[in-house]
Write a protein that holds these residues in place. Structure first.
Motif, PDB file in Angstrom:
ATOM      1  N   GLU A 111      65.779  -2.853  -6.534  1.00  0.00           N
ATOM      2  CA  GLU A 111      65.102  -1.566  -6.711  1.00  0.00           C
ATOM      3  C   GLU A 111      64.641  -1.063  -5.355  1.00  0.00           C
ATOM      4  O   GLU A 111      64.246  -1.846  -4.484  1.00  0.00           O
ATOM      5  N   ASP A 112      64.701   0.259  -5.144  1.00  0.00           N
ATOM      6  CA  ASP A 112      64.264   0.872  -3.882  1.00  0.00           C
ATOM      7  C   ASP A 112      64.973   0.260  -2.669  1.00  0.00           C
ATOM      8  O   ASP A 112      64.367   0.054  -1.615  1.00  0.00           O
ATOM      9  N   GLN A 291      49.590  -7.463  -3.075  1.00  0.00           N
ATOM     10  CA  GLN A 291      50.822  -6.927  -3.653  1.00  0.00           C
ATOM     11  C   GLN A 291      50.989  -5.445  -3.351  1.00  0.00           C
ATOM     12  O   GLN A 291      52.071  -4.993  -2.942  1.00  0.00           O
ATOM     13  N   GLU A 292      49.936  -4.692  -3.523  1.00  0.00           N
ATOM     14  CA  GLU A 292      50.025  -3.243  -3.304  1.00  0.00           C
ATOM     15  C   GLU A 292      50.337  -2.924  -1.848  1.00  0.00           C
ATOM     16  O   GLU A 292      51.228  -2.109  -1.550  1.00  0.00           O
ATOM     17  N   GLU A 293      49.615  -3.559  -0.930  1.00  0.00           N
ATOM     18  CA  GLU A 293      49.810  -3.265   0.493  1.00  0.00           C
ATOM     19  C   GLU A 293      51.200  -3.685   0.976  1.00  0.00           C
ATOM     20  O   GLU A 293      51.880  -2.924   1.682  1.00  0.00           O
ATOM     21  N   VAL A 294      51.618  -4.880   0.585  1.00  0.00           N
ATOM     22  CA  VAL A 294      52.904  -5.388   1.062  1.00  0.00           C
ATOM     23  C   VAL A 294      54.062  -4.569   0.521  1.00  0.00           C
ATOM     24  O   VAL A 294      54.953  -4.162   1.277  1.00  0.00           O
ATOM     25  N   LEU A 298      56.954  -2.437   2.388  1.00  0.00           N
ATOM     26  CA  LEU A 298      58.366  -2.794   2.267  1.00  0.00           C
ATOM     27  C   LEU A 298      59.203  -1.627   1.766  1.00  0.00           C
ATOM     28  O   LEU A 298      60.346  -1.433   2.202  1.00  0.00           O
ATOM     29  N   LYS A 299      58.656  -0.843   0.845  1.00  0.00           N
ATOM     30  CA  LYS A 299      59.396   0.325   0.353  1.00  0.00           C
ATOM     31  C   LYS A 299      59.615   1.339   1.472  1.00  0.00           C
ATOM     32  O   LYS A 299      60.650   2.015   1.520  1.00  0.00           O
ATOM     33  N   THR A 300      58.651   1.437   2.380  1.00  0.00           N
ATOM     34  CA  THR A 300      58.823   2.323   3.542  1.00  0.00           C
ATOM     35  C   THR A 300      59.921   1.790   4.458  1.00  0.00           C
ATOM     36  O   THR A 300      60.796   2.544   4.912  1.00  0.00           O
TER      37      THR A 300
END
Length: 358
Positions: A111-112, A291-294, A298-300
């Motif tokens: 995904e992504d 989880q949110e920060e990582v 990573l998506k960026t």
């Protein structure tokens, strides 16, 4: 072209990846070719008439007569290739679902532009079984060829990974120790080679405690993000074993020989902050926002040009690739000897004895 010994070893672990039972006739043929390629013509005593299974195996091997080892090896490789090809053609078409089926010990999703490979034995602290070794190799091979920008490893549950499931080393009869040690050393070498050869950026998202090979492999990752509740422990000497995953080379290079010795020889457990200070971890995040920060970051990263990232990784890593393969081979060979030593066997027995008393 004649199959090499490496082709033969690769075919041996590909057999483990087959999802469908090829049937008894084919399994007997595989067994016979394997024995002929490894030992030559059948020289074992014929089993008794009531020992049906071993008699069938003996008959299949004996039927090959004086077939040369090299020919048996080639026939084995060809047979495994045909089984794998047949199975691949019958699998579902790619792209139908972001979650990839066919794994029992992993959850693999795409995904992504990110392939996420998650250890999925949370009730066993994500300890790595032999099946899990094969599934991870398969997942890495697929991720290296898919459309993702990079691959990410993480763990399901409280642990990232507690290292080898020591049940891998139990239930081995005394006369099987040498063969099992050799087999597992080949498996380990092939497993680590997959990380050395992975062509894209490889990222570890260490969500909790990491032990053993899940720690030593981190030297082969390009980025390591850790929760502040993660720890890093390599208790090799406690188990009568020695380092693997190219850590005997990568850890002194990353953190210096003295700090590496504390971990690899004396089994010092590092906190996430200590691992960051010593260069093993790229960045540490609070567990509450980990989880949110990582994954936001990573998506960026996944939107960056994938070929540029791949080429950059190769420039950084390929200069030492040949050396890493040699180190991996040496470490695996030494471990093969360690697993057969009284020191290692007694250490593992003591571990299970103490565990049973808890």
């Amino acid at each position: 072209m004649e199959a090499s010994q490496k082709d033969f070893e690769t075919a041996m672990h590909q057999v483990k990846l087959l999802k469908k039972d090829p049937g008894n006739e084919v399994k007997l043929k595989l067994y016979a070719l394997y024995k002929q390629a490894s030992e030559g013509p059948c020289n074992a005593p014929k089993p008794g008439i009531f020992d049906l299974i071993n008699k069938a195996k003996w008959d299949a091997w004996n039927a090959l007569g004086s077939l040369p080892k090299e020919t048996a090896r080639q026939n084995y490789v060809d047979l495994v290739a045909s089984l794998s090809s047949s199975e691949s053609s019958s699998q579902r078409k790619p792209g139908a679902d972001s979650k990839q089926s066919g794994y029992e010990t992993l959850v693999v999703t795409s995904e992504d532009s990110i392939t996420k490979i998650m250890f999925n034995r949370p009730n066993k602290k994500n300890a790595i079984t032999t099946q899990m070794y094969h599934e991870i190799m398969h997942a890495l091979d697929a991720a290296g060829k898919d459309d993702s920008a990079f691959a990410v490893f993480t763990g399901n549950g409280d642990y990232y990974c507690s290292g080898n499931d020591l049940n891998n080393f139990t239930n081995v009869l005394p006369d099987e120790v040498e063969e099992k040690a050799k087999h597992f050393a080949i498996l380990l070498r092939n497993f680590v080679d997959c990380f050395i050869n992975f062509p894209k950026p490889l990222i570890a998202v260490v969500n909790g405690p990491a032990v053993g090979i899940s720690v030593t492999l981190l030297g082969l990752f390009d980025i390591v993000y850790a929760s502040d509740r993660a720890t890093f422990h390599t208790p090799f000497s406690h188990l009568g074993q020695s380092p693997e995953g190219c850590s005997s080379y990568m850890f002194p290079k990353i953190m210096g020989s003295a700090k590496a010795a504390e971990m690899l020889i004396f089994g010092k457990k590092l906190t996430a902050r200590e691992a960051y200070t010593q260069g093993l971890v790229s960045e540490v995040f609070p567990d509450s926002t980990f989880q949110e920060e990582v994954w936001t970051r990573l998506k960026t990263y996944s939107q960056l040009p994938p070929n540029a990232m791949k080429i950059s990784k190769q420039l950084i890593r390929n200069v030492e690739k040949e050396k890493l393969h040699a180190i991996n081979s040496k470490e695996s060979s030494i471990l093969q000897d360690r697993w057969q030593s009284d020191e290692c066997i007694n250490a593992i027995m003591n571990f299970f004895s103490k565990k049973a008393k808890l």
